[in-house]
Write an enzyme that holds these catalytic residues in place. Structure first.
Site, PDB file in Angstrom:
ATOM      1  N   CYS A   1     -82.867 -40.960  -4.252  1.00  0.00           N
ATOM      2  CA  CYS A   1     -83.624 -41.370  -5.440  1.00  0.00           C
ATOM      3  C   CYS A   1     -82.732 -41.492  -6.678  1.00  0.00           C
ATOM      4  O   CYS A   1     -81.922 -42.405  -6.744  1.00  0.00           O
ATOM      5  CB  CYS A   1     -84.804 -40.429  -5.669  1.00  0.00           C
ATOM      6  SG  CYS A   1     -86.007 -41.086  -6.841  1.00  0.00           S
TER       7      CYS A   1
ATOM      8  N   HIS B   1     -87.805 -40.564  -0.775  1.00  0.00           N
ATOM      9  CA  HIS B   1     -87.520 -39.139  -0.584  1.00  0.00           C
ATOM     10  C   HIS B   1     -87.731 -38.765   0.883  1.00  0.00           C
ATOM     11  O   HIS B   1     -88.875 -38.526   1.280  1.00  0.00           O
ATOM     12  CB  HIS B   1     -88.446 -38.299  -1.462  1.00  0.00           C
ATOM     13  CG  HIS B   1     -88.150 -38.394  -2.915  1.00  0.00           C
ATOM     14  ND1 HIS B   1     -87.244 -37.565  -3.538  1.00  0.00           N
ATOM     15  CD2 HIS B   1     -88.595 -39.235  -3.874  1.00  0.00           C
ATOM     16  CE1 HIS B   1     -87.158 -37.880  -4.814  1.00  0.00           C
ATOM     17  NE2 HIS B   1     -87.963 -38.898  -5.059  1.00  0.00           N
TER      18      HIS B   1
ATOM     19  N   GLU C   1     -87.243 -36.003   2.245  1.00  0.00           N
ATOM     20  CA  GLU C   1     -87.810 -34.638   2.320  1.00  0.00           C
ATOM     21  C   GLU C   1     -89.304 -34.621   2.029  1.00  0.00           C
ATOM     22  O   GLU C   1     -89.958 -33.603   2.161  1.00  0.00           O
ATOM     23  CB  GLU C   1     -87.066 -33.695   1.370  1.00  0.00           C
ATOM     24  CG  GLU C   1     -87.268 -33.936  -0.118  1.00  0.00           C
ATOM     25  CD  GLU C   1     -86.462 -35.107  -0.672  1.00  0.00           C
ATOM     26  OE1 GLU C   1     -85.688 -35.719   0.106  1.00  0.00           O
ATOM     27  OE2 GLU C   1     -86.622 -35.421  -1.866  1.00  0.00           O
TER      28      GLU C   1
END
Lengths: 258, 204
Positions: free
Chosen positions: B79, B181, B183
């Site tokens: 990001c 992202h 995660e």
């Protein structure tokens, strides 16, 4: 194409998930960490946790809940309820929340929105708006409520939504007080009015009773995401059923693990 | 050793939770020396590019990141981590960034909701170990208002449609960067971290 998000909402008080009608008459709906993991497995796109007790003890419990959820759930987590300042926000973000939502504190001190956006980024700041219909004669108007729906403010929802975005809100969580918990469908006029007004994503909330309601909020309500609690908590529908239904009706959604 | 760069902002916890869930033991650090000795370096990020650059300069991490890339260490940027690798960001003015990847970070075009927030598909345009076990057009979680536009189209490895075709995965040698992202992108996002660390030869 960006998909529409399905977001289960977990109202938490004293470490338990509860659900009520028009913000009262609470029923127990389970353990927040277990429910979060369950929704993650089912393909929920995000999760929202609201501390509806909003007491200092409740906040400590919420930090613990968020920490435990974020160890096993790898989708965005939004946390709110009783957050009053940027220290409260920082604590939740540090525990593993991706976004925080503020409601009463933002109405009382709108500068909190810009301060939060500056410190953590607009994408972190979700302004929650509880709206009650005050005029219903073809020219609907809605008033902002604070303190968990208990306190009318006299502030016009359209005006407040615009101001919140100008101040740096990255997303709006729009709840119809009239519809919430009644399972008769979202307030589509309200949802559409705000979705068309602002440039940030809008999450429709309050009133989901069946899958058609989710479809309506996304199609005619033009919402970017739908939030629902009881239809998922009591397993009336699963997240995957909701997504199958929406996909059949032409709404872009993410199927679990795709 | 896996180093996760701490520069005072960023969603470190969700990144380290993802790595721990996969069975790895990441080290969170703000020390340039730690990252220069790591087998794999992860550079997460949320927030604004200018703030991120200020913090990186303050800790001396700006120079370390340039060195990591030039000496070919395995490096994954996420990001804002991706965006500050570019020459310039137009976020809130015009800010010089690390200049590791020639190009400009620009505002998403008007007409669509900004931030670009939610799950969107990543079209894989190169074959690469980072995509191992991940179907083409799989959904990943995005949240950003600016996008990176590289001068050299050859570094673009994944594309996502949002008003424009934006570079959502960038690969150059051992450098991998994602606009989304991983995660926060469920099992497939975890898979991408695992792919990255396997490529870097890190053992669980």
């Amino acid at each position: 194409m960006l998909t529409k998000r399905i977001i289960p909402c977990l109202d938490v008080t004293r470490g338990r998930v509860v659900k009520g009608t028009s913000f009262s008459d609470l029923r127990d709906a389970g353990d927040p960490v277990e429910l979060a993991a369950f929704y993650y497995e089912q393909g929920a796109d995000e999760l929202v946790f609201l501390d509806i007790g909003a007491t200092p003890e409740g906040r400590d419990i919420m930090v613990d809940v968020v920490e435990r959820v974020s160890e096993q759930v790898f989708i965005p987590l939004t946390v709110g309820g009783g957050l009053r300042n940027t220290q409260d926000m920082r604590r939740m973000l540090g525990a593993g929340a991706d976004k925080i939502t503020i409601n009463t504190a933002a109405v009382l001190a709108p500068g909190l929105i810009s301060e939060g956006a500056r410190k953590f980024g607009s994408q972190c700041i979700v302004v929650a708006i509880d709206a009650r219909r005050i005029r219903d004669d073809g020219m609907p108007e809605w008033e902002v409520l604070t303190h968990g729906g208990r306190k009318p403010t006299g502030v016009d929802v359209i005006h407040w939504a615009k101001q919140a975005v100008d101040l740096g809100a990255g997303e709006l969580l729009l709840t119809s007080w009239d519809a919430d918990g009644h399972r008769g469908g979202y307030d589509l006029e309200l949802t559409c009015a705000i979705s068309e007004l602002v440039t940030v994503p809008v999450i429709a909330s309050g009133g989901a009773g069946n899958l058609e309601h989710l479809y309506q909020a996304l199609a005619s309500g033009k919402a970017d995401a739908v939030l629902a609690a009881s239809i998922f908590h009591y397993q009336t529908y699963s997240i995957s059923q909701a997504k199958e239904y929406l996909a059949e009706k032409g709404i872009p959604v993410r199927k679990a693990a795709t | 050793m896996i180093a996760v760069i701490d520069y005072g902002a960023g969603n470190l916890r969700s990144v380290t939770n993802a790595l721990v869930k996969l069975g790895y033991q990441p080290m969170v650090t703000s020390k340039p020396n730690d990252v220069l000795n790591a087998a794999a370096v992860i550079f997460p990020g949320v927030g604004a590019a200018a703030d991120a650059m200020d913090s990186l300069r303050e800790s001396g991490m700006d120079g370390a990141i340039k060195q990591i890339v030039s000496q070919g260490q395995h490096f994954l940027a996420v990001c804002i981590g991706l965006q500050v690798l570019f020459s310039v960001s137009e976020e809130d003015g015009r800010h010089d960034c690390l200049g590791v990847i020639p190009g400009t970070v620009k505002r998403l075009p008007p007409g669509l909701k900004v931030p670009h927030m939610g799950w969107n598909q990543v079209k894989q345009i190169v074959k690469h170990p980072i995509f191992e076990g991940i179907p083409d057009e799989a959904n990943f979680y995005f949240v950003h208002s600016y996008y990176a536009d590289p001068d050299d189209a050859g570094v673009v490895a994944g594309i996502t449609e949002y008003g424009i075709s934006l570079c959502s995965v960038l690969i150059r040698d051992n450098l991998v960067a994602t606009q989304f992202h991983p995660e926060r992108s469920g099992d497939l996002g975890l898979r991408m971290y695992d792919n990255f660390l396997k490529t870097a030869g890190v053992k669980r």
